[in-house]
Design a protein around this motif. Sequence first.
Motif, PDB file in Angstrom:
ATOM      1  N   ALA A 138       0.448  -1.080   0.438  1.00 39.22           N
ATOM      2  CA  ALA A 138       0.400   0.423  -0.255  1.00 39.22           C
ATOM      3  C   ALA A 138       0.345   1.433   0.467  1.00 39.22           C
ATOM      4  O   ALA A 138       0.240   2.167  -0.189  1.00 39.22           O
ATOM      5  CB  ALA A 138      -0.622   0.050   1.327  1.00 39.22           C
ATOM      6  N   ARG A 139       1.951   1.369   0.089  1.00 41.38           N
ATOM      7  CA  ARG A 139       2.944   1.778  -0.114  1.00 41.38           C
ATOM      8  C   ARG A 139       4.389   2.492  -1.228  1.00 41.38           C
ATOM      9  O   ARG A 139       4.266   3.428  -0.519  1.00 41.38           O
ATOM     10  CB  ARG A 139       3.786   2.023   1.172  1.00 41.38           C
ATOM     11  N   TYR A 140       4.667   1.103  -1.566  1.00 39.58           N
ATOM     12  CA  TYR A 140       6.177   1.261  -2.765  1.00 39.58           C
ATOM     13  C   TYR A 140       5.838   0.563  -3.809  1.00 39.58           C
ATOM     14  O   TYR A 140       5.308  -0.224  -4.034  1.00 39.58           O
ATOM     15  CB  TYR A 140       7.007   0.667  -1.323  1.00 39.58           C
ATOM     16  N   ILE A 141       6.568   1.627  -4.813  1.00 39.15           N
ATOM     17  CA  ILE A 141       7.081   1.020  -5.723  1.00 39.15           C
ATOM     18  C   ILE A 141       8.358  -0.428  -5.930  1.00 39.15           C
ATOM     19  O   ILE A 141       9.143   0.040  -4.645  1.00 39.15           O
ATOM     20  CB  ILE A 141       7.267   1.943  -7.254  1.00 39.15           C
ATOM     21  N   GLN A 142       8.144  -1.417  -6.502  1.00 40.20           N
ATOM     22  CA  GLN A 142       8.816  -3.033  -5.595  1.00 40.20           C
ATOM     23  C   GLN A 142       9.839  -3.148  -7.369  1.00 40.20           C
ATOM     24  O   GLN A 142       8.541  -3.225  -8.243  1.00 40.20           O
ATOM     25  CB  GLN A 142       7.863  -3.280  -5.020  1.00 40.20           C
ATOM     26  N   ILE A 143      10.407  -3.220  -6.759  1.00 39.27           N
ATOM     27  CA  ILE A 143      11.586  -3.860  -8.534  1.00 39.27           C
ATOM     28  C   ILE A 143      12.189  -4.873  -7.870  1.00 39.27           C
ATOM     29  O   ILE A 143      13.544  -4.855  -6.652  1.00 39.27           O
ATOM     30  CB  ILE A 143      13.090  -2.061  -9.093  1.00 39.27           C
ATOM     31  N   GLU A 144      12.787  -5.989  -8.773  1.00 38.46           N
ATOM     32  CA  GLU A 144      13.652  -7.070  -8.433  1.00 38.46           C
ATOM     33  C   GLU A 144      14.230  -7.242  -8.991  1.00 38.46           C
ATOM     34  O   GLU A 144      14.712  -6.908 -10.086  1.00 38.46           O
ATOM     35  CB  GLU A 144      12.762  -8.160  -9.303  1.00 38.46           C
ATOM     36  N   LEU A 145      15.649  -7.747  -8.841  1.00 39.50           N
ATOM     37  CA  LEU A 145      16.861  -6.833  -8.772  1.00 39.50           C
ATOM     38  C   LEU A 145      16.860  -8.917  -9.333  1.00 39.50           C
ATOM     39  O   LEU A 145      17.001  -9.898  -8.176  1.00 39.50           O
ATOM     40  CB  LEU A 145      18.086  -6.889  -7.809  1.00 39.50           C
TER      41      LEU A 145
END
Length: 316
Positions: A138-145
């Motif tokens: 509900a708060r963050y953009i999320q990226i996978e490395l």
Amino acid sequence: MFRHKKFIAKIAAATAIATFGFATYNSVSTQSVQEVQAATSAINTYITNNNIQPVGITNEEGTFTRMFGYRNGIGKPEGVVIHETATPGATARNEATYFNREWMNISTYVHAFVDDKETLNIHNTDYGVWGAGPTANARYIQIELCEVSTTDAFARSVANDAYYTASKLVQYGLPFTPGTTVMSHNDVSKNFGDTDHTDPVGYFSKWGYSMDQFYDLVGTYYNNLKGGTSTGNNGGGTTINGDNKGEGVVQVKNPNGSIVPISVFNDAGQPSNSNRALANNTPWYTDQSRVYNGHTYYRVSTKEWVIDTYATFTAQ
């Protein structure tokens, strides 16, 4: 890690902005990394010494259909969470394909994947995803490395990861606050308790790297973006023309595709492609224009602009 929009158009005939199903297009090329002054690790030093440049961000809307805003509203993320895929050798494209196919089964989805060659954004970052538990979702953009196998590939992948992170902070007008506006999944687990994941700490440690060193890199890109640091053809500054063109209509057309890309400007006054597009061969009301690097951009929504390459302006 897991297996993985105010402006009302005054033209009745205007077609709604196409939010989903648009084609791939790349953002404006990335900024220089020649001034990495906080290189506190061998990896960050390697990035500097080898003049490694982050790749552009490729936007491809994926298959995730659960469109929900953040706790403060649509288009109001509070930062970026850094994940790691725990799948050695799988590329950003591999992972995106898997998520797009399986998210309904695995109940997981993120905004972007990054490896040493590509940064692939598969979900509009105005909206949340399922990647780190309900509080973070509900708060963050999320990226996978993605996991790579050589030092050079790792350096390039974290450069891409850090640039994406910094660019999203600037895009949404967020400060760079390590541990608050940029968090690892490990931080999320410790702070919110919704998950027990510790990535990317373990993977970073294999390369003698840490979140603190990653923060140094994010901070450098963030400061460069905020300051407008640039090389190549991206410089030249921005002039705001206001109502010099007056109100009117822009007829948009992309002769090489079925949609027309639209741009957003960051705090430094630099444009990049957004995650949305206009339907081809449609008229749009505009009340402002601005010039950047020799091109005129026409405003078609509160924060979205179309470049003159795809637009013909007629005064109203």
